[in-house]
Design a protein around this motif. Structure first.
Motif, mmCIF file in Angstrom:
data_model
loop_
_atom_site.group_PDB
_atom_site.id
_atom_site.type_symbol
_atom_site.label_atom_id
_atom_site.label_comp_id
_atom_site.label_asym_id
_atom_site.label_seq_id
_atom_site.Cartn_x
_atom_site.Cartn_y
_atom_site.Cartn_z
ATOM 1 N N THR A 168 39.451 48.427 17.001
ATOM 2 C CA THR A 168 38.601 47.358 17.648
ATOM 3 C C THR A 168 39.776 46.132 17.546
ATOM 4 O O THR A 168 39.038 44.833 17.759
ATOM 5 C CB THR A 168 37.486 46.929 16.691
ATOM 6 O OG1 THR A 168 37.998 46.657 15.531
ATOM 7 C CG2 THR A 168 36.206 48.200 16.545
ATOM 8 N N LYS B 39 32.753 45.863 19.704
ATOM 9 C CA LYS B 39 33.202 46.531 18.473
ATOM 10 C C LYS B 39 31.837 47.373 18.072
ATOM 11 O O LYS B 39 32.028 48.675 17.535
ATOM 12 C CB LYS B 39 33.253 45.457 17.219
ATOM 13 C CG LYS B 39 34.545 45.007 16.886
ATOM 14 C CD LYS B 39 34.711 44.199 15.781
ATOM 15 C CE LYS B 39 35.911 43.663 15.423
ATOM 16 N NZ LYS B 39 36.173 42.852 14.044
ATOM 17 N N TYR C 230 31.852 51.466 17.406
ATOM 18 C CA TYR C 230 31.287 51.923 16.344
ATOM 19 C C TYR C 230 30.194 53.007 16.800
ATOM 20 O O TYR C 230 29.969 54.161 16.166
ATOM 21 C CB TYR C 230 30.782 51.087 15.347
ATOM 22 C CG TYR C 230 31.695 49.941 14.615
ATOM 23 C CD1 TYR C 230 33.017 50.400 14.566
ATOM 24 C CD2 TYR C 230 31.485 48.522 14.378
ATOM 25 C CE1 TYR C 230 33.819 49.567 13.902
ATOM 26 C CE2 TYR C 230 32.253 47.845 13.791
ATOM 27 C CZ TYR C 230 33.520 48.409 13.635
ATOM 28 O OH TYR C 230 34.573 47.559 12.999
ATOM 29 N N THR D 192 43.475 51.009 10.147
ATOM 30 C CA THR D 192 42.805 49.746 10.472
ATOM 31 C C THR D 192 43.589 48.813 9.312
ATOM 32 O O THR D 192 43.960 49.101 8.218
ATOM 33 C CB THR D 192 41.401 49.460 10.460
ATOM 34 O OG1 THR D 192 41.148 48.078 10.748
ATOM 35 C CG2 THR D 192 40.905 50.063 9.231
ATOM 36 N N GLU E 266 36.835 46.386 8.076
ATOM 37 C CA GLU E 266 36.487 47.558 9.039
ATOM 38 C C GLU E 266 36.806 48.760 8.102
ATOM 39 O O GLU E 266 35.934 49.705 8.090
ATOM 40 C CB GLU E 266 37.602 47.192 10.155
ATOM 41 C CG GLU E 266 37.259 48.691 11.066
ATOM 42 C CD GLU E 266 37.731 48.335 12.450
ATOM 43 O OE1 GLU E 266 37.154 48.274 13.463
ATOM 44 O OE2 GLU E 266 39.013 48.401 12.662
#
Length: 511
Positions: free
Chosen positions: A441, A449, A453, A470, A475
């Motif tokens: 993202t 985002k 998801y 990430t 996140e």
């Protein structure tokens, strides 16, 4: 030479935009947008991917022409026919992707336009003095004779800003300038923006990181579907910006939960059977031997500070980074190392950290990018079945809510969030068992985002598994389990409930 403008203390207008319209074939990008920036004001410009932010920046920078409306700089109406005309009018733009020439020196990059206009007969000693003063004002410890290619990204960005400020602009547009910067350099850039505002420069700041927007901006403008939907005269709580950006899609979204500080979970459908096993994988250099398992329906987060080895781990698993020892097993079958084709054949898909240079073929269509890893599924007797390929792509455009004029639109012209969804469509087309998602993202807004998801959850419900690499702690905390890397080594493993119960303990592993 720029020595810094001084605010008069009055709310004089640095920039005024009235009724800007812009359309492309099949797309109404801007619908009567109004915007005002006072001298010394930092205005945050927020909106979902496709809301019109990039189009507005292109028009203000002279790269695109509006279909209607007006632009005034310092109270004078301007026709910004070219980027040069925009700079002459007092508007300079700093993009996420810098416009410097890597093999040239800092000095030559700062004054490149001057060299073009004046030829090579210039007083270089005088320009060196100006360049040093500009860089000194920005707090940049940079030798003006250094090649730009030898500088860090943060210092390159300061050179880009110095290049803009030499013409004493009234307005500075910053389009996602923090995306590729580590946290320390981000804070330094935000501090510099505050200094420029105190000197009377007006700034428009675009960032998908709402903490940056609320931390540095005096006011926030929100676009949605090409229209300005609201202006906040002072930075509001994050969830209010999110609500304005996504409208009716806000309620019950995972992105909304994260914005409001509530507990959210990306996975939660893990089964008992192991889909991916990594056994002592190392590249013999930056990555120490790593071992872990991922179950069907599970999301494993991998996080750490910048350069901790998380991206190297994903590259080793996929086969694009040489593995010196260890093995990767998918659904009980060992994957030959260092061979991405074999990884794909065994059911591994990779969304790399840099989607533009490592994942997408930018000048190919959305359709061709979707089917790139599965072209054999659209051929019969060595003949491509174009209608079947196009029908498949149109179905994914609808199901994944990809915004494009048609499946033949070049990916280069699509927004970041939609580009990311095209990459996801590639591996959903391939029916990959395991998705490796490196910074999935990064550079996309909260609405995009949520869509990403949603697609990850769809993959899990279909029996797949995901590894989310990430650097965003919030996140990582959405995942079922999280591995923390430091100096190429796994130093901690925590599940979702442990992280929620002891968030400070989780953060301690990242120091």
């Amino acid at each position: 030479m720029w020595l810094g403008r001084r605010s008069t203390g009055m709310a004089n207008s640095a920039l005024e935009v009235t009724g800007i319209h812009k359309s492309y074939p099949g797309v109404q990008a801007l619908r009567g947008v109004d915007l005002r920036v006072a001298e010394g004001e930092v205005v945050g410009l927020c909106g979902a991917n496709g809301a019109g932010k990039s189009t507005l920046v292109k028009i203000l920078s002279g790269a695109e022409q509006p279909d209607g409306g007006g632009i005034a700089v310092g109270g004078e109406v301007q026709g910004l026919a070219t980027p040069h005309a925009a700079r002459q009018a007092g508007i300079c733009t700093i993009y996420q992707e810098l416009s410097l020439v890597p093999q040239m020196t800092v000095l030559d990059n700062i004054f490149l336009d001057d060299f073009r206009r004046r030829g090579m007969v210039v007083r270089r000693r005088g320009l060196e003095t100006v360049a040093r003063r500009l860089l000194g004002r920005l707090g940049a410890d940079v030798d003006v004779h250094t090649r730009v290619a030898d500088l860090s990204i943060a210092k390159q960005q300061l050179v880009e800003i110095a290049k803009a400020l030499k013409s004493e602009p009234a307005m500075l547009l910053l389009d996602e300038p923090t995306t590729t910067l580590p946290p320390r350099d981000v804070e330094a850039l935000l501090s510099l923006m505050r200094d420029l505002a105190r000197d009377g420069v007006g700034l428009i700041f675009i960032s998908h990181r709402l903490d940056e927007v609320t931390g540095v901006c005096d006011s926030v403008e929100v676009l949605r579907d090409g229209r300005k939907v609201t202006r906040f005269d002072r930075p509001p709580p994050h969830h209010e910006i999110v609500r304005a950006m996504v409208g009716d899609r806000y309620e019950n979204s995972l992105a909304a939960a994260a914005a409001e500080g509530a507990e959210g979970k990306l996975g939660g459908v893990a089964q008992q059977d192991v889909v991916l096993e990594v056994d002592g994988v190392t590249d013999g250099a930056r990555l120490q031997p790593c071992s872990f398992q991922v179950r069907r329906g599970e999301v494993l987060g991998v996080t750490g500070l910048l350069g901790a080895g998380q991206n190297e781990l994903a590259e080793c698993i996929f086969g694009i980074r040489p593995v010196t020892s260890g093995r990767t097993i998918v659904a009980g079958r060992t994957v030959p190392p260092n061979k991405p084709r074999k990884s794909i054949a065994h059911g591994i898909g990779l969304i790399p950290e840099d989607r533009k240079t490592q994942g997408l073929v930018l000048d190919m269509s959305a359709m061709k990018n979707m089917t790139l890893a599965s072209i054999d599924r659209f051929t019969s007797f060595s003949m491509l079945q174009g209608r079947r390929e196009a029908a498949h792509a149109r179905r994914f455009v609808e199901e994944l809510q990809i915004k494009c004029s048609s499946v033949d639109q070049r990916v280069r012209t699509m927004s970041g969030g939609n580009q990311q969804k095209v990459l996801l469509a590639r591996w959903l087309t391939r029916d990959s068992r395991v998705l490796l998602l490196a910074e999935p993202t990064r550079g996309v807004d909260v609405a995009a985002k949520e869509e990403i998801y949603r697609l990850i959850r769809r993959h899990l419900r279909g029996g797949g598994a995901a590894v989310v690499v990430t650097s965003e702690v919030s996140e990582a905390a959405l995942c079922d389990r999280v591995l923390v890397l430091s100096n190429g080594r796994i130093v901690a493993e925590m599940d979702h409930d442990q992280i929620q119960a002891d968030h400070d303990g989780f953060l301690a592993h990242l120091r």
